[in-house]
Each structure stands twice: as structure tokens, then as C-alpha cells.
Write a protein that holds these residues in place. Structure first.
Motif, mmCIF file in Angstrom:
data_model
loop_
_atom_site.group_PDB
_atom_site.id
_atom_site.type_symbol
_atom_site.label_atom_id
_atom_site.label_comp_id
_atom_site.label_asym_id
_atom_site.label_seq_id
_atom_site.Cartn_x
_atom_site.Cartn_y
_atom_site.Cartn_z
ATOM 1 N N LEU A 1 -3.513 10.290 -1.911
ATOM 2 C CA LEU A 1 -3.848 9.152 -2.766
ATOM 3 C C LEU A 1 -3.348 7.887 -2.090
ATOM 4 O O LEU A 1 -2.273 7.879 -1.491
ATOM 5 C CB LEU A 1 -3.162 9.282 -4.132
ATOM 6 C CG LEU A 1 -3.524 10.514 -4.946
ATOM 7 C CD1 LEU A 1 -2.462 11.566 -4.798
ATOM 8 C CD2 LEU A 1 -3.690 10.129 -6.370
ATOM 9 N N GLU A 2 -4.126 6.826 -2.193
ATOM 10 C CA GLU A 2 -3.732 5.535 -1.636
ATOM 11 C C GLU A 2 -3.761 4.519 -2.765
ATOM 12 O O GLU A 2 -4.799 4.321 -3.400
ATOM 13 C CB GLU A 2 -4.698 5.153 -0.517
ATOM 14 C CG GLU A 2 -4.224 3.990 0.298
ATOM 15 C CD GLU A 2 -5.098 3.769 1.514
ATOM 16 O OE1 GLU A 2 -4.892 4.479 2.518
ATOM 17 O OE2 GLU A 2 -5.991 2.910 1.440
ATOM 18 N N LEU A 3 -2.625 3.920 -3.033
ATOM 19 C CA LEU A 3 -2.485 2.963 -4.129
ATOM 20 C C LEU A 3 -2.159 1.588 -3.571
ATOM 21 O O LEU A 3 -1.362 1.478 -2.634
ATOM 22 C CB LEU A 3 -1.341 3.384 -5.063
ATOM 23 C CG LEU A 3 -1.310 4.844 -5.523
ATOM 24 C CD1 LEU A 3 0.011 5.152 -6.181
ATOM 25 C CD2 LEU A 3 -2.455 5.095 -6.473
ATOM 26 N N GLN A 4 -2.750 0.549 -4.132
ATOM 27 C CA GLN A 4 -2.334 -0.818 -3.809
ATOM 28 C C GLN A 4 -1.594 -1.339 -5.025
ATOM 29 O O GLN A 4 -2.132 -1.311 -6.137
ATOM 30 C CB GLN A 4 -3.539 -1.680 -3.461
ATOM 31 C CG GLN A 4 -4.136 -1.249 -2.143
ATOM 32 C CD GLN A 4 -4.825 -2.365 -1.403
ATOM 33 O OE1 GLN A 4 -4.661 -3.540 -1.712
ATOM 34 N NE2 GLN A 4 -5.587 -2.011 -0.406
ATOM 35 N N ILE A 5 -0.391 -1.784 -4.818
ATOM 36 C CA ILE A 5 0.479 -2.181 -5.913
ATOM 37 C C ILE A 5 0.930 -3.616 -5.712
ATOM 38 O O ILE A 5 1.447 -3.971 -4.647
ATOM 39 C CB ILE A 5 1.698 -1.237 -6.016
ATOM 40 C CG1 ILE A 5 1.212 0.204 -6.231
ATOM 41 C CG2 ILE A 5 2.629 -1.675 -7.130
ATOM 42 C CD1 ILE A 5 2.315 1.228 -6.295
ATOM 43 N N LYS B 1 0.877 -1.164 0.000
ATOM 44 C CA LYS B 1 0.000 0.000 0.000
ATOM 45 C C LYS B 1 0.918 1.218 0.000
ATOM 46 O O LYS B 1 1.820 1.330 0.838
ATOM 47 C CB LYS B 1 -0.886 0.033 1.240
ATOM 48 C CG LYS B 1 -1.826 1.239 1.268
ATOM 49 C CD LYS B 1 -2.582 1.344 2.577
ATOM 50 C CE LYS B 1 -3.552 0.192 2.749
ATOM 51 N NZ LYS B 1 -4.373 0.347 3.966
ATOM 52 N N TYR C 1 5.810 10.061 -0.160
ATOM 53 C CA TYR C 1 5.016 8.842 -0.079
ATOM 54 C C TYR C 1 5.563 7.912 0.987
ATOM 55 O O TYR C 1 6.716 8.012 1.386
ATOM 56 C CB TYR C 1 4.919 8.140 -1.438
ATOM 57 C CG TYR C 1 6.238 7.665 -2.003
ATOM 58 C CD1 TYR C 1 6.701 6.380 -1.743
ATOM 59 C CD2 TYR C 1 7.026 8.495 -2.790
ATOM 60 C CE1 TYR C 1 7.913 5.945 -2.257
ATOM 61 C CE2 TYR C 1 8.229 8.071 -3.307
ATOM 62 C CZ TYR C 1 8.667 6.796 -3.031
ATOM 63 O OH TYR C 1 9.866 6.363 -3.522
#
Length: 84
Positions: free
Chosen positions: A43-47, A3, A76
Motif C-alpha cells: 500500500l502507498e499512502l500520501q499523508i 509518502k 513501512y
């Protein structure tokens, strides 16, 4: 899976009219101890795991799409997501 939490703010040298408006509203509500307000984005990204370095991927995304690097700064944080 990771995350990634991305924080985007206007550079200190850039006027923030939205932040000024919020500070004025807070002062009118008697929150006079507030001395500055800067508005930004989160922003929250799942990678998914990737072959490339995660830092390189995130920096590319931020600089190509997620931020306007002329007027915005970003930072980040990466967290491990527990698999279910």
C-alpha cells in the motif's frame, strides 16, 4: 507531505496457499531455484503534515484497518514528497 509505503505479509507461522501455488507454477516453468514464495500486499499512502506523530498515525491505521494482526505482519517506510 509524506509518502508511506506499507508492506503486509503473512506471518511465517501461517500457511500461504497462494504462495505455494505460485511456487508450484514457477517450478513447472523450470524456475526450480525458487525455494519459497510468500504473497503479500503493498500500500502507498500520501499523508499531509499533521499535529500527531506520523509513526503513531501509521501504526494505528495498520493495526485498525490495513492488516489482520493475528495472521499478518507489516513494516513501512516513510519518504518525503517534494512539493510542486
Amino acid at each position: 507531505m509524506k509518502k508511506v509505503k506499507v508492506y503486509v505479509t503473512l506471518r511465517e507461522s501461517v500457511l500461504d496457499p497462494q504462495g505455494s501455488a505460485v511456487m508450484g507454477a514457477l517450478h513447472s516453468m523450470n524456475y526450480t531455484e525458487v525455494s519459497d514464495v510468500r504473497i503479500g500486499k503493498f500500500l502507498e499512502l500520501q499523508i499531509e503534515e499533521a499535529d500527531r506523530d506520523l509513526d503513531i498515525i501509521v501504526k494505528e491505521m495498520c493495526e485498525k484497518l490495513l492488516t489482520n494482526t493475528v495472521i499478518e505482519d507489516y513494516r513501512y517506510e516513510v519518504e518525503e514528497v517534494a512539493s510542486k
